[in-house]
Each structure stands twice: as C-alpha cells, then as structure tokens.
Design a protein around this motif. Structure first.
Motif, PDB file in Angstrom:
ATOM      1  N   CYS A  75      -3.906   0.130  -7.799  1.00  0.00           N
ATOM      2  CA  CYS A  75      -4.717  -0.925  -7.186  1.00  0.00           C
ATOM      3  C   CYS A  75      -5.770  -1.378  -8.204  1.00  0.00           C
ATOM      4  CB  CYS A  75      -5.376  -0.408  -5.921  1.00  0.00           C
ATOM      5  SG  CYS A  75      -6.513  -1.593  -5.154  1.00  0.00           S
ATOM      6  N   SER A  76      -5.992  -2.680  -8.311  1.00  0.00           N
ATOM      7  CA  SER A  76      -6.932  -3.199  -9.303  1.00  0.00           C
ATOM      8  C   SER A  76      -8.325  -2.608  -9.137  1.00  0.00           C
ATOM      9  CB  SER A  76      -6.998  -4.723  -9.215  1.00  0.00           C
ATOM     10  OG  SER A  76      -7.374  -5.140  -7.905  1.00  0.00           O
ATOM     11  N   PHE A  77      -8.740  -2.403  -7.891  1.00  0.00           N
ATOM     12  CA  PHE A  77     -10.066  -1.816  -7.649  1.00  0.00           C
ATOM     13  C   PHE A  77     -10.095  -0.356  -8.085  1.00  0.00           C
ATOM     14  CE2 PHE A  77     -12.889   0.647  -4.881  1.00  0.00           C
ATOM     15  CZ  PHE A  77     -14.104   0.007  -5.127  1.00  0.00           C
ATOM     16  N   GLU A  82       0.844  -1.198   0.000  1.00  0.00           N
ATOM     17  CA  GLU A  82       0.000   0.000   0.000  1.00  0.00           C
ATOM     18  C   GLU A  82       0.880   1.249   0.000  1.00  0.00           C
ATOM     19  OE1 GLU A  82      -3.751   0.767   2.616  1.00  0.00           O
ATOM     20  OE2 GLU A  82      -2.066   1.812   3.548  1.00  0.00           O
ATOM     21  N   SER A  83       0.703   2.065  -1.036  1.00  0.00           N
ATOM     22  CA  SER A  83       1.415   3.335  -1.145  1.00  0.00           C
ATOM     23  C   SER A  83       0.452   4.377  -1.687  1.00  0.00           C
ATOM     24  CB  SER A  83       2.629   3.197  -2.082  1.00  0.00           C
ATOM     25  OG  SER A  83       2.192   2.906  -3.403  1.00  0.00           O
ATOM     26  N   HIS A  84       0.903   5.624  -1.698  1.00  0.00           N
ATOM     27  CA  HIS A  84       0.053   6.715  -2.188  1.00  0.00           C
ATOM     28  C   HIS A  84      -0.363   6.466  -3.632  1.00  0.00           C
ATOM     29  CE1 HIS A  84      -0.726  10.708  -3.970  1.00  0.00           C
ATOM     30  NE2 HIS A  84      -1.244  10.994  -2.790  1.00  0.00           N
ATOM     31  N   ASN A  85       0.595   6.133  -4.480  1.00  0.00           N
ATOM     32  CA  ASN A  85       0.301   5.903  -5.887  1.00  0.00           C
ATOM     33  C   ASN A  85      -0.575   4.661  -6.077  1.00  0.00           C
ATOM     34  OD1 ASN A  85       0.937   6.652  -8.771  1.00  0.00           O
ATOM     35  ND2 ASN A  85       1.644   4.520  -8.751  1.00  0.00           N
ATOM     36  N   HIS A  86      -0.329   3.643  -5.250  1.00  0.00           N
ATOM     37  CA  HIS A  86      -1.081   2.397  -5.399  1.00  0.00           C
ATOM     38  C   HIS A  86      -2.567   2.566  -5.072  1.00  0.00           C
ATOM     39  CE1 HIS A  86      -2.034  -1.870  -5.315  1.00  0.00           C
ATOM     40  NE2 HIS A  86      -2.590  -1.678  -4.130  1.00  0.00           N
ATOM     41  N   ILE A  87      -2.865   3.175  -3.916  1.00  0.00           N
ATOM     42  CA  ILE A  87      -4.273   3.244  -3.500  1.00  0.00           C
ATOM     43  C   ILE A  87      -5.093   4.176  -4.383  1.00  0.00           C
ATOM     44  CG2 ILE A  87      -3.769   2.682  -1.099  1.00  0.00           C
ATOM     45  CD1 ILE A  87      -3.992   5.610  -0.396  1.00  0.00           C
TER      46      ILE A  87
END
Length: 253
Positions: free
Chosen positions: A206-208, A197-202
């Motif tokens: 992230c697939s969702f 979990e990172s700023h860019n990911h969330i």
C-alpha cells in the motif's frame, strides 16, 4: 542480564522467578502483598533487565498472563495460581483426613462439617484463608460441592477454570479473504483505493504503508527497500544475528 532480549528475560521469569513462587504457594498461601511485590520484580526485569530500576511497561501485565492464542505470552497469573493452590488445600481437608495437620484442623475447627462451610474467625491467618477459599469457586460460577467431591484435584486445571475464557485474538480479515468466503464487499484498499486489500498489501505494498516503512528504515539508517512479507521476514532474520543497537532495533521492528 541487561543485554538479554525480551524473549530471554521472559523465559527466565517464567522458568525461574514465577516457577519458584508457584511451587512455594503449593506449600503455604502467599499474602497478596507478596504476590504484588513478586510481580513488580518480574515486570521491572522484563522491561529493563534489572530489578532496581523501572520504566513504563509497554504492555499491561494482565495481558501478558493470557495464553499466546489469545494475545498474551502465557505468563502465570500468581494471584489466580495462589487461589487454585488454596483450593487444593481445601480439597485436601475434605479428602485426605489421614494427614496430621488435617486431623488437627478437623478436631479444632471443622468438627464434622464440610470444610468449605466453616467460618473459623478465631483460627490463624493460614487456616482462615484455606477455609474461605471456597468463595473463589463461587466467583468463577463453579459448583463448590461438586468440585470438592471429585476424586482428584489439579492446581493447573483449577487455575485454568478460575481464569475463565478469554476472547481469542483473531487474525486480520482482509477483503480478499472475505471475498473468498463469498461475502459481498468492495475489494479496494480503503487507504489507497488502488489495489485489492490483502495481507501483503496492507502491511507492505500500500502506498501509505510503503511510505511509513521507508521513513522508519531511513530513521534507523537502514538501506533496505520494503519488498513484501516473505522477503522482509527473511531479511529481518538475517539482520538480527549479532549484537549492537541497530540489530536490536531491527528485531523490535
């Protein structure tokens, strides 16, 4: 005016509409009903670009009055500003006794007492509001005597004291940051459970989240794949240069 963006309308509200009332309240106290009407005009103009029509506000007005560092837009709270201006008049009654109107109030109502201790029920509405302004200091847990005995008085400074402290709007504490701080947490994103979990990911990878962005862009008829924070910010900046409904929607996103 209707074609101005929210930022333009907000600037007009702060620099013209509210500035006029802020100056006016330094001369005469404003009735509460007038303040409510002025704020209603500002709200309508901000959300619709007009003062005759109205729609449901997207954000509560009291939240907009908070500072930017605390989640607001730093719009002046006219009710609190009016209270600070009343306290400046009360301070003047105790400090500047050479003014004609102050001499008159001292001669007829104060009569050797402290101005903030006088309850002149027979006085005019304006004089009563000034003499009763000390209660605002009590409500803000400020020492009335100490404030009134200071050698200088700033309406803006008093405004900040009456507003008090707001909880600061903090950033998103993602798990990658918490781990760098030495905290023992599971690094996986709680939504997809595949990546850290990172700023860019969330917000993007992230697939969702990625699916949400794709659906939103498709609904807006925009052919753009989400790429990441830095790339998408640059893309949005380029897209909002111009007019049109699609440009306005892109700016809102």
């Amino acid at each position: 005016m209707k074609f101005l963006r929210y930022a333009g309308r907000l600037q007009l509200i702060k620099s013209v509409l509210i500035a006029i009332q802020s100056f006016r309240s330094q001369i005469f106290p404003l009735p509460k009903k007038i303040i409510q009407q002025v704020e209603a005009i500002c709200r309508k103009f901000l959300w619709t670009g007009d003062t005759s029509s109205s729609k449901k506000a997207l954000v509560a007005w009291n939240k907009l009055c908070k500072t930017k560092t605390k989640g607001g837009l730093n719009v002046t709270d006219l009710n609190t500003w009016n209270r600070a201006a009343l306290l400046k008049h009360l301070w003047n009654l105790g400090k500047k006794k050479d003014k004609l109107w102050i001499k008159w109030v001292h001669a007829y109502y104060i009569k050797g007492r402290e101005p903030w201790e006088v309850d002149a029920k027979q006085a005019s509405w304006i004089v009563r509001k000034i003499l009763q302004a000390g209660k605002y200091l009590t409500e803000a847990s400020l020492d009335t005597g100490r404030v009134m005995q200071t050698n200088s008085f700033s309406i803006r400074g008093m405004y900040k004291q009456l507003r008090g402290e707001f909880l600061k709007c903090r950033g998103v504490y993602t798990k990658d940051r918490l781990i760098r701080w030495g905290m023992q947490v599971s690094p996986e994103c709680p939504v997809c459970e595949h990546e850290m979990e990172s700023h860019n990911h969330i917000f993007f990878t992230c697939s969702f989240t990625e699916d949400v962005w794709r659906r939103l862009l498709k609904w807006m008829d925009i052919s753009q794949e989400p790429k990441g924070w830095d790339e998408d910010i640059k893309w949005v900046i380029k897209q909002v240069r111009g007019n049109g409904s699609k440009t306005m929607l892109t700016g809102c996103v």
